[in-house]
Design an enzyme around this catalytic site. Structure first.
Site, short mmCIF file in Angstrom:
data_model
loop_
_atom_site.label_atom_id
_atom_site.label_comp_id
_atom_site.label_asym_id
_atom_site.label_seq_id
_atom_site.Cartn_x
_atom_site.Cartn_y
_atom_site.Cartn_z
N LYS A 182 0.82 -1.22 0.00
CA LYS A 182 0.00 0.00 0.00
C LYS A 182 0.86 1.26 0.00
O LYS A 182 0.39 2.33 -0.38
CB LYS A 182 -0.95 0.01 1.20
CG LYS A 182 -0.30 0.21 2.55
CD LYS A 182 -1.33 0.13 3.67
CE LYS A 182 -0.71 0.30 5.05
NZ LYS A 182 -0.26 1.67 5.31
N ASP A 183 2.11 1.14 0.42
CA ASP A 183 3.02 2.28 0.47
C ASP A 183 3.95 2.36 -0.75
O ASP A 183 4.76 3.27 -0.85
CB ASP A 183 3.89 2.23 1.73
CG ASP A 183 3.07 2.28 3.00
OD1 ASP A 183 1.92 2.77 2.95
OD2 ASP A 183 3.55 1.81 4.04
N ARG A 226 -6.95 9.34 3.57
CA ARG A 226 -8.03 8.40 3.21
C ARG A 226 -8.90 8.08 4.43
O ARG A 226 -10.13 8.13 4.37
CB ARG A 226 -7.43 7.11 2.64
CG ARG A 226 -8.45 5.98 2.45
CD ARG A 226 -7.75 4.66 2.12
NE ARG A 226 -6.87 4.22 3.19
CZ ARG A 226 -7.28 3.53 4.27
NH1 ARG A 226 -8.55 3.24 4.43
NH2 ARG A 226 -6.41 3.14 5.17
N ARG A 227 -8.24 7.75 5.54
CA ARG A 227 -9.00 7.45 6.76
C ARG A 227 -9.73 8.69 7.26
O ARG A 227 -10.89 8.61 7.68
CB ARG A 227 -8.07 6.90 7.84
CG ARG A 227 -7.53 5.51 7.52
CD ARG A 227 -6.52 5.06 8.57
NE ARG A 227 -6.00 3.73 8.26
CZ ARG A 227 -4.73 3.36 8.44
NH1 ARG A 227 -3.86 4.22 8.94
NH2 ARG A 227 -4.34 2.14 8.13
N ARG A 233 1.96 10.49 13.66
CA ARG A 233 3.14 9.95 13.00
C ARG A 233 3.89 9.03 13.96
O ARG A 233 3.60 8.96 15.14
CB ARG A 233 4.08 11.09 12.55
CG ARG A 233 3.53 11.97 11.44
CD ARG A 233 3.51 11.29 10.08
NE ARG A 233 4.78 10.65 9.78
CZ ARG A 233 5.86 11.25 9.28
NH1 ARG A 233 5.82 12.54 9.03
NH2 ARG A 233 6.97 10.58 9.01
N ARG A 269 2.82 5.08 18.09
CA ARG A 269 1.42 5.50 17.96
C ARG A 269 0.57 4.95 19.11
O ARG A 269 -0.27 5.66 19.66
CB ARG A 269 0.88 5.07 16.60
CG ARG A 269 1.58 5.74 15.44
CD ARG A 269 1.04 5.32 14.09
NE ARG A 269 1.86 5.86 13.02
CZ ARG A 269 1.43 6.05 11.78
NH1 ARG A 269 0.18 5.79 11.46
NH2 ARG A 269 2.24 6.53 10.86
N CYS A 298 -0.15 7.06 -3.39
CA CYS A 298 -0.50 6.22 -2.24
C CYS A 298 -0.87 7.05 -1.02
O CYS A 298 -1.24 6.50 0.01
CB CYS A 298 0.62 5.25 -1.92
SG CYS A 298 2.25 5.99 -1.72
#
Length: 294
Positions: free
Chosen positions: A81-82, A130-131, A148, A154, A242
């Site tokens: 995805k990255d 996106r989220r 980040r 996190r 992305c």
């Protein structure tokens, strides 16, 4: 005994992914001599700005690819995805896409179990536009705050009450055995939050050595390759990256057809959400992208 070097970032997740691929390659040929080389990328150094402001997730790739280009490594393992939808195919090969893990996003919290439980004003941490886009669509009164750092960082920030909730990919949490690290770690249904393209899959990038490509290609999963190719083609055809406000998920169904659903935020802020079912895989991502163009 052939020596192979895997270039990898130093985060726990990146190291897990590279160690996993190392183990899978050793199952194919136990005589391989495989080493990991840790690479520090620009994205690892800049932690005080949102990804979208400094160039997106591609910031985690360049230095790793330089190791392949310079002959210091032969393989790099990426969260697909990255991995950019446009890459230098003259010098590199996406030799394998491994079997996909759970594609869903996950809500982590010490206070709330589901998105429906979140009161107005809840502070939600995510670095993903996106989220953020889909959270705002679900409840426009949530407070979205940039988040980040690696997965452990996190989660620590969540436990320090810097956030009420954070959203992370379930695949990474499962791989690092962190689903029980907080009180609630609830998967979010993909009808509510469509994942990033290729979320849950690993992409194995190699140099152009035919022997390396042949070895790595044995780890390719056909169904995952089909679905993630559709997703990546969709994003590429729309000229997005992305880190764009777009989610897409393709899945092969029991009857052999493929179901694709996507959501996109246009420049004027309008959200467009569509779905398609087809028995034709080839070119489906590009065909579906046409429905999102003005």
């Amino acid at each position: 005994m052939k020596k192979i070097v895997i270039a990898t970032r130093g985060s726990k997740l990146a190291l897990w992914q590279s160690e996993h691929i190392k183990e899978e390659l050793l199952k194919i040929n136990p005589n391989l001599d495989i080493h990991l080389k840790i690479v520090i990328t620009k994205g690892d150094k800049i932690l005080d700005k949102p990804l979208a402001d400094i160039g997106g997730k591609g910031l985690f790739i360049k230095e790793v690819e330089d190791e392949l280009l310079n002959g210091n490594a032969q393989i790099a393992v990426h969260s697909l995805k990255d991995f950019a939808v446009e890459f230098d195919e003259k010098h590199f090969c996406l030799a394998a896409i491994t079997k996909r893990e759970d594609v869903r996003d996950t809500l982590l919290s010490q206070k709330y179990e589901t998105l429906s439980d979140l009161p107005d004003g809840t502070v939600v941490g995510t670095s993903s536009v996106r989220r953020a886009m889909q959270l705002k669509a679900f409840n426009p009164n949530l407070v979205i705050k940039d988040l980040r750092g690696n997965v452990d960082t996190r989660i620590r920030k969540l436990k320090e009450n810097q956030y009420d909730v954070i959203i992370l990919a379930r695949a990474g949490l499962k791989r690092l055995d962190l689903l029980n690290s907080v009180k609630y770690a609830t998967a979010i249904d993909t009808d509510i939050m469509i994942p990033a393209m290729a979320q849950g899959a690993l992409g194995i990038e190699t140099n152009k050595d035919p022997e390396i490509i042949e070895l790595v290609s044995k780890l390719d999963d056909k169904a995952t390759r089909i679905c993630t190719t559709i997703e990546r083609d969709f994003v590429r055809d729309l000229g997005l990256g992305c880190h764009a406000p777009v989610g897409i998920k393709a899945k092969i169904q029991e009857d052999g057809t493929i179901r694709v659903k996507a959501i996109l935020e246009k420049a004027n802020g309008e959200l467009v959400k569509k779905e398609i079912v087809s028995d034709e895989f080839d070119g489906l991502g590009i065909k579906f992208a046409q429905e999102f163009k003005d």
